[in-house]
Scaffold this motif. Structure first.
Motif, PDB file in Angstrom:
ATOM      1  N   LEU A 112      34.317  20.563  33.903  1.00 24.06           N
ATOM      2  CA  LEU A 112      32.903  20.291  34.144  1.00 24.06           C
ATOM      3  C   LEU A 112      32.522  18.894  33.654  1.00 24.06           C
ATOM      4  O   LEU A 112      31.779  18.162  34.329  1.00 24.06           O
ATOM      5  CB  LEU A 112      32.042  21.346  33.443  1.00 24.06           C
ATOM      6  CG  LEU A 112      32.089  22.760  34.037  1.00 24.06           C
ATOM      7  CD1 LEU A 112      31.288  23.723  33.167  1.00 24.06           C
ATOM      8  CD2 LEU A 112      31.570  22.763  35.465  1.00 24.06           C
ATOM      9  N   LEU A 113      33.023  18.510  32.481  1.00 22.67           N
ATOM     10  CA  LEU A 113      32.733  17.178  31.953  1.00 22.67           C
ATOM     11  C   LEU A 113      33.360  16.092  32.820  1.00 22.67           C
ATOM     12  O   LEU A 113      32.760  15.030  33.045  1.00 22.67           O
ATOM     13  CB  LEU A 113      33.234  17.077  30.515  1.00 22.67           C
ATOM     14  CG  LEU A 113      32.457  17.909  29.489  1.00 22.67           C
ATOM     15  CD1 LEU A 113      33.213  17.990  28.167  1.00 22.67           C
ATOM     16  CD2 LEU A 113      31.071  17.303  29.260  1.00 22.67           C
ATOM     17  N   VAL A 114      34.556  16.348  33.322  1.00 27.81           N
ATOM     18  CA  VAL A 114      35.199  15.391  34.224  1.00 27.81           C
ATOM     19  C   VAL A 114      34.378  15.239  35.499  1.00 27.81           C
ATOM     20  O   VAL A 114      34.168  14.119  35.996  1.00 27.81           O
ATOM     21  CB  VAL A 114      36.641  15.837  34.545  1.00 27.81           C
ATOM     22  CG1 VAL A 114      37.199  15.041  35.727  1.00 27.81           C
ATOM     23  CG2 VAL A 114      37.543  15.648  33.332  1.00 27.81           C
ATOM     24  N   ALA A 115      33.892  16.354  36.035  1.00 27.49           N
ATOM     25  CA  ALA A 115      33.065  16.291  37.243  1.00 27.49           C
ATOM     26  C   ALA A 115      31.808  15.466  37.012  1.00 27.49           C
ATOM     27  O   ALA A 115      31.345  14.746  37.906  1.00 27.49           O
ATOM     28  CB  ALA A 115      32.700  17.706  37.687  1.00 27.49           C
ATOM     29  N   ALA A 116      31.276  15.526  35.790  1.00 28.25           N
ATOM     30  CA  ALA A 116      30.044  14.797  35.485  1.00 28.25           C
ATOM     31  C   ALA A 116      30.294  13.313  35.261  1.00 28.25           C
ATOM     32  O   ALA A 116      29.448  12.477  35.614  1.00 28.25           O
ATOM     33  CB  ALA A 116      29.379  15.403  34.253  1.00 28.25           C
ATOM     34  N   PHE A 117      31.454  12.955  34.703  1.00 32.12           N
ATOM     35  CA  PHE A 117      31.657  11.572  34.262  1.00 32.12           C
ATOM     36  C   PHE A 117      32.771  10.821  34.994  1.00 32.12           C
ATOM     37  O   PHE A 117      32.980   9.634  34.725  1.00 32.12           O
ATOM     38  CB  PHE A 117      31.944  11.546  32.754  1.00 32.12           C
ATOM     39  CG  PHE A 117      30.784  11.997  31.910  1.00 32.12           C
ATOM     40  CD1 PHE A 117      29.659  11.201  31.767  1.00 32.12           C
ATOM     41  CD2 PHE A 117      30.814  13.227  31.279  1.00 32.12           C
ATOM     42  CE1 PHE A 117      28.580  11.613  31.003  1.00 32.12           C
ATOM     43  CE2 PHE A 117      29.739  13.654  30.498  1.00 32.12           C
ATOM     44  CZ  PHE A 117      28.618  12.847  30.367  1.00 32.12           C
ATOM     45  N   ARG A 118      33.480  11.458  35.893  1.00 29.83           N
ATOM     46  CA  ARG A 118      34.595  10.777  36.544  1.00 29.83           C
ATOM     47  C   ARG A 118      34.147   9.597  37.390  1.00 29.83           C
ATOM     48  O   ARG A 118      34.937   8.703  37.692  1.00 29.83           O
ATOM     49  CB  ARG A 118      35.397  11.753  37.414  1.00 29.83           C
ATOM     50  CG  ARG A 118      34.620  12.307  38.597  1.00 29.83           C
ATOM     51  CD  ARG A 118      35.507  13.189  39.481  1.00 29.83           C
ATOM     52  NE  ARG A 118      36.595  12.394  40.070  1.00 29.83           N
ATOM     53  CZ  ARG A 118      37.537  12.921  40.842  1.00 29.83           C
ATOM     54  NH1 ARG A 118      37.543  14.209  41.101  1.00 29.83           N
ATOM     55  NH2 ARG A 118      38.479  12.157  41.353  1.00 29.83           N
ATOM     56  N   ARG A 119      32.878   9.574  37.805  1.00 30.03           N
ATOM     57  CA  ARG A 119      32.389   8.466  38.632  1.00 30.03           C
ATOM     58  C   ARG A 119      32.514   7.131  37.922  1.00 30.03           C
ATOM     59  O   ARG A 119      32.497   6.078  38.560  1.00 30.03           O
ATOM     60  CB  ARG A 119      30.930   8.711  38.999  1.00 30.03           C
ATOM     61  CG  ARG A 119      29.937   8.541  37.864  1.00 30.03           C
ATOM     62  CD  ARG A 119      28.563   9.080  38.170  1.00 30.03           C
ATOM     63  NE  ARG A 119      28.573  10.539  38.203  1.00 30.03           N
ATOM     64  CZ  ARG A 119      27.489  11.284  38.387  1.00 30.03           C
ATOM     65  NH1 ARG A 119      26.322  10.714  38.587  1.00 30.03           N
ATOM     66  NH2 ARG A 119      27.579  12.599  38.391  1.00 30.03           N
TER      67      ARG A 119
END
Length: 467
Positions: free
Chosen positions: A345-352
């Motif tokens: 979930l954190l990767v989905a939020a910050f991978r951009r």
């Protein structure tokens, strides 16, 4: 537009050393899993270390302390990258974009969260511990920054002296330990943050030029050396830091850790043939490409996820068994699954904030062969954690030249950045309003000062590289 992992995998040049990418992913994945397993949180929220609770598990660190492999892979990539763009400021910015953008976002988010928590008066107990622990992975970023910064001069030494340059760093590390343990010279041990890790990095240069031709000798020498130093010297058995120990093999690094690194690197080089064949399987390669595209974000946030899982368990009164008990081990799969899900979930939020792989490759010219010291072409590995870029027509040859006038700004920027990141890894995010400090190489540094140095240094590197 960023390409998907499948599209990137399909477009990977045949010249790319896929085993190096596999090692990068495997080493970071092992570190993340090790951190999740080592955390031993009690019912009172106190965070301990499983290896301290069960000392019999410490020999596992001789296999699972895999960070030297990542730094070894970094040396390989940096050698190829600098040879393809030998202008210091441009090299720094190109190598550090994928590393620093997500790192600065991580620092900014946690700084805001820490200030909010502190203003609410909730920065005590387990929350205070979490504010300190989440910053610990930043030590790795600081060391990696130093490796990037020192690549040009150390690569010149490598090209002139080959194995001699590596041996000089090993001798320097041994000399530091002698001064530390035999002569009791204070503060000298901090020099081994440079000598030990740069020696490992130097092995990556040797790998880039195909000069590690007897990996079995490297593995045997390293394993025998580490065993002898632990058996006969003041070095602990664990190759990771342990709470309360008088001597740590990790902080600062010791000659025993350097021998451990030799054993690991020799071992992975012995597996190079089957590892390369494995990495060329389409399904495996797609997984490696996808993992490389999010590796830095996942690494930065994995401790946040782990502490979030434990925090939720405490808040919901979920029983926390005594660490290393049968019930604790039975709960491990559930905790790991929850930590992996929260990390996703954190990767989905910050991978951009990790630069898209296609854009990174286009900017860096990755995928084009870079000439090695022996004159043969080598595939360039674009950014420290990037997925492979799409192949394209070979760009016009770059004309090697001296560093531009922006190089002093770039050097100042990366110095400030690495000092800030290392300082923050020691102070954590707690006590920002009070200016809580920690000792960084015999100098007190506060958390606010560390944050300012990290952000300011990053901006300098960005500006110098654009110029």
């Amino acid at each position: 537009m960023a390409l998907t992992a499948s599209a990137l995998a399909a477009r990977t040049p045949d010249t790319r050393d896929r085993y190096v990418d596999l090692l990068r992913v495997a080493s970071l994945g092992t570190v993340v899993l090790g951190h999740w397993l080592m955390a031993a949180v009690g019912a009172d929220g106190a965070v301990g270390n499983l290896l301290a609770v069960v000392p019999a598990l410490q020999p596992l660190t001789w296999v699972l302390q895999i960070m030297p492999v990542f730094f070894f892979v970094g040396g390989f990539a940096h050698a190829l990258s600098y040879r393809s763009r030998p202008v210091y400021a441009v090299f720094l910015r190109t190598r550090l974009q994928r590393l620093l953008r997500p790192t600065m976002v991580f620092i900014a988010v946690w700084t805001a969260a820490a200030l909010t928590v502190q203003l609410a008066g909730a920065d005590t107990g387990p929350t205070g511990v979490a504010l300190r622990l989440v910053a610990q992975p930043l030590w790795f970023i600081g060391i990696y920054l130093a490796m990037v910064a020192l690549t040009p001069p150390l690569l010149k030494l490598h090209e002139r002296y080959g194995w001699g340059a590596f041996c000089a760093l090993v001798a320097a590390a041994a000399g530091v330990d002698a001064l530390r343990f035999a002569a009791g010279v204070p503060y000298v041990e901090f020099l081994n943050f440079a000598f030990v890790w740069l020696a490992v990095h130097q092995l990556g240069f040797l790998r880039a030029d195909d000069r590690i031709r007897r990996p079995s000798a490297l593995a045997v020498t390293g394993l025998a050396g580490a065993a002898a130093l632990v058996a006969l010297g003041p070095y602990p058995l664990s190759m990771v830091g342990m709470p309360g120990e008088k001597v740590s093999n990790m902080s600062p690094p010791t000659l025993a850790l350097l021998c451990h690194a030799l054993w690991l690197i020799g071992a992975v080089e012995l597996l190079r043939g089957p590892g390369s064949r494995l990495a060329r399987r389409p399904a495996v390669w797609r997984a490696v490409v996808a993992a490389n595209g999010i590796a830095m974000t996942a690494f930065l946030w994995h401790l946040t996820a782990m502490l979030g899982v434990y925090g939720a368990m405490l808040a919901l009164d979920v029983p926390l068994p005594a660490p290393a008990s049968a019930a604790w081990w039975a709960q491990v799969p559930l905790r790991l699954t929850a930590a992996a899900a929260l990390t996703a979930l954190l990767v989905a939020a910050f991978r951009r904030f990790e630069i898209p792989a296609a854009a990174s490759g286009a900017r860096s010219g990755a995928g084009a062969p870079a000439a090695g010291a022996d004159g043969r072409s080598r595939p360039d590995h674009a950014s420290p954690l990037a997925a492979p870029p799409r192949p394209s027509a070979s760009p016009a040859p770059r004309r090697p030249g001296p560093a531009t006038g922006s190089s002093p700004s770039a050097a100042l920027g990366i110095t400030l950045c690495l000092l800030g990141v290392l300082g923050l890894s020691m102070t954590g995010f707690g006590g920002l309003l009070e200016g809580r400090s920690a000792v960084l190489i015999a100098v007190d540094v506060t958390a606010p000062a560390a944050i300012a140095m990290a952000l300011g240094g990053w901006l300098l590197v960005e500006r110098a590289g654009r110029g």
